[in-house]
Write a protein that holds these residues in place. Structure first.
Motif, short mmCIF file in Angstrom:
data_model
loop_
_atom_site.label_atom_id
_atom_site.label_comp_id
_atom_site.label_asym_id
_atom_site.label_seq_id
_atom_site.Cartn_x
_atom_site.Cartn_y
_atom_site.Cartn_z
N THR A 109 -13.26 -15.66 -21.28
CA THR A 109 -14.38 -15.79 -20.35
C THR A 109 -15.60 -15.05 -20.86
O THR A 109 -16.73 -15.55 -20.79
CB THR A 109 -13.99 -15.26 -18.96
N ALA A 110 -15.39 -13.84 -21.39
CA ALA A 110 -16.51 -13.05 -21.93
C ALA A 110 -17.18 -13.79 -23.09
O ALA A 110 -18.42 -13.89 -23.15
CB ALA A 110 -16.02 -11.69 -22.39
N LEU A 111 -16.39 -14.31 -24.01
CA LEU A 111 -16.94 -15.04 -25.16
C LEU A 111 -17.69 -16.29 -24.71
O LEU A 111 -18.74 -16.63 -25.28
CB LEU A 111 -15.83 -15.41 -26.14
N SER A 112 -17.19 -16.95 -23.70
CA SER A 112 -17.85 -18.16 -23.19
C SER A 112 -19.20 -17.82 -22.58
O SER A 112 -20.20 -18.52 -22.81
CB SER A 112 -16.96 -18.85 -22.16
N ILE A 113 -19.25 -16.74 -21.82
CA ILE A 113 -20.51 -16.31 -21.21
C ILE A 113 -21.52 -15.95 -22.30
O ILE A 113 -22.69 -16.36 -22.26
CB ILE A 113 -20.28 -15.11 -20.27
N MET A 114 -21.07 -15.20 -23.30
CA MET A 114 -21.94 -14.79 -24.39
C MET A 114 -22.46 -15.99 -25.17
O MET A 114 -23.65 -16.07 -25.51
CB MET A 114 -21.20 -13.83 -25.32
N ALA A 115 -21.55 -16.92 -25.47
CA ALA A 115 -21.93 -18.09 -26.26
C ALA A 115 -22.94 -18.96 -25.51
O ALA A 115 -23.90 -19.49 -26.12
CB ALA A 115 -20.69 -18.91 -26.61
N LEU A 116 -22.75 -19.10 -24.21
CA LEU A 116 -23.70 -19.88 -23.42
C LEU A 116 -25.07 -19.22 -23.40
O LEU A 116 -26.10 -19.88 -23.60
CB LEU A 116 -23.18 -20.05 -21.99
N ILE A 117 -25.11 -17.91 -23.19
CA ILE A 117 -26.39 -17.21 -23.14
C ILE A 117 -27.12 -17.32 -24.48
O ILE A 117 -28.30 -17.69 -24.55
CB ILE A 117 -26.20 -15.73 -22.74
N GLU A 118 -26.42 -16.97 -25.56
CA GLU A 118 -27.06 -17.01 -26.88
C GLU A 118 -27.43 -18.44 -27.29
O GLU A 118 -28.48 -18.66 -27.88
CB GLU A 118 -26.15 -16.37 -27.93
N GLY A 119 -26.57 -19.39 -26.95
CA GLY A 119 -26.87 -20.79 -27.24
C GLY A 119 -28.08 -21.28 -26.47
O GLY A 119 -28.93 -22.01 -26.99
N GLY A 120 -28.17 -20.85 -25.21
CA GLY A 120 -29.32 -21.22 -24.40
C GLY A 120 -30.62 -20.65 -24.94
O GLY A 120 -31.66 -21.33 -24.95
N ILE A 121 -30.56 -19.42 -25.42
CA ILE A 121 -31.74 -18.79 -26.02
C ILE A 121 -32.15 -19.56 -27.27
O ILE A 121 -33.34 -19.83 -27.49
CB ILE A 121 -31.46 -17.31 -26.36
N LEU A 122 -31.17 -19.93 -28.09
CA LEU A 122 -31.46 -20.70 -29.32
C LEU A 122 -32.11 -22.04 -28.99
O LEU A 122 -33.13 -22.42 -29.59
CB LEU A 122 -30.16 -20.92 -30.11
N LEU A 123 -31.54 -22.77 -28.05
CA LEU A 123 -32.10 -24.07 -27.67
C LEU A 123 -33.52 -23.92 -27.14
O LEU A 123 -34.42 -24.69 -27.51
CB LEU A 123 -31.21 -24.73 -26.61
N SER A 124 -33.71 -22.95 -26.29
CA SER A 124 -35.02 -22.73 -25.69
C SER A 124 -36.07 -22.35 -26.73
O SER A 124 -37.19 -22.86 -26.72
CB SER A 124 -34.91 -21.62 -24.64
N LYS A 125 -35.67 -21.48 -27.64
CA LYS A 125 -36.62 -20.98 -28.65
C LYS A 125 -36.99 -22.05 -29.66
O LYS A 125 -38.15 -22.21 -30.01
CB LYS A 125 -36.01 -19.76 -29.35
#
Length: 200
Positions: free
Chosen positions: A159-175
């Motif tokens: 669950t922790a890895l999934s939360i982290m991956a979503l956050i960092e992935g979202g930042i990458l997509l947005s940027k």
């Protein structure tokens, strides 16, 4: 002979003055002239306090991560429940709070992408920061399970890895697309995940 900085005060000034430059231009892309321009110091002043640009870069990464962690800790201090602590990530990483962080975006994403094959000392620092973050989220999840806030069958590490991956992935997509709404959409998914593991 061990290198000794001339002044800890000047050293800290250099770190704080160049943090946004490194985080925006990248560690390889930041030149000595960028450092002298940001600090208004001479080359001799910079290298009187750091052995080389790589040492500045490593100190700057530590500073940007500490700044990020303070923002997270401050947000979580207001949290009453473990669920609130997880939801604090959704709030602070949202596009409306992007100005709270050092200019340039997430230092984990920036440094990790750049240093994975080219700058081993920096990669090791990124690795430690990621592991520390994972442990922090796992600890919140485990505390939430013990307090019967979260489903006892969840797997904290997954669950922790999934939360982290979503956050960092979202930042990458947005940027990379210059679409802040993409990050907010991904963070909505993080919120949905947290809601799904929570007990009524």
């Amino acid at each position: 002979m061990k290198f000794t900085p001339r002044s800890e005060e000047t050293r800290q000034f250099i770190i704080e003055s160049t943090a946004a430059v490194f985080n925006t231009k990248g560690y390889a892309g930041t030149s000595l002239s960028d450092l002298t321009e940001a600090t208004q110091l001479t080359k001799g002043s910079i290298y009187g306090n750091f052995e080389n640009k790589e040492e500045v870069a490593l100190a700057v990464f530590d500073y940007t991560i500490a700044h990020r962690d303070k923002i997270i800790a401050k947000a979580q201090q207001k949290s009453v429940t473990n669920k609130d602590k997880l939801l604090a990530y959704v709030a602070i990483f949202g596009s409306e709070h992007s100005g709270d962080f050092i200019k340039g975006g997430c230092p984990l994403l920036n440094a990790g992408t750049e240093a994975d094959d080219t700058f081993e000392p920096l990669r090791k620092k990124v690795n430690k920061a990621i592991i520390d973050w994972k442990k922090e989220i796992e600890s919140i999840l485990q505390a939430g399970i013990a307090a019967k806030e979260f489903n006892k069958n969840i797997l904290p590490e997954k669950t922790a890895l999934s939360i982290m991956a979503l956050i960092e992935g979202g930042i990458l997509l947005s940027k990379t697309t210059n679409k802040p709404a993409y990050l907010n959409t991904v963070l909505d998914s993080v919120k949905d995940m947290i809601d799904a593991i929570s007990r009524e």
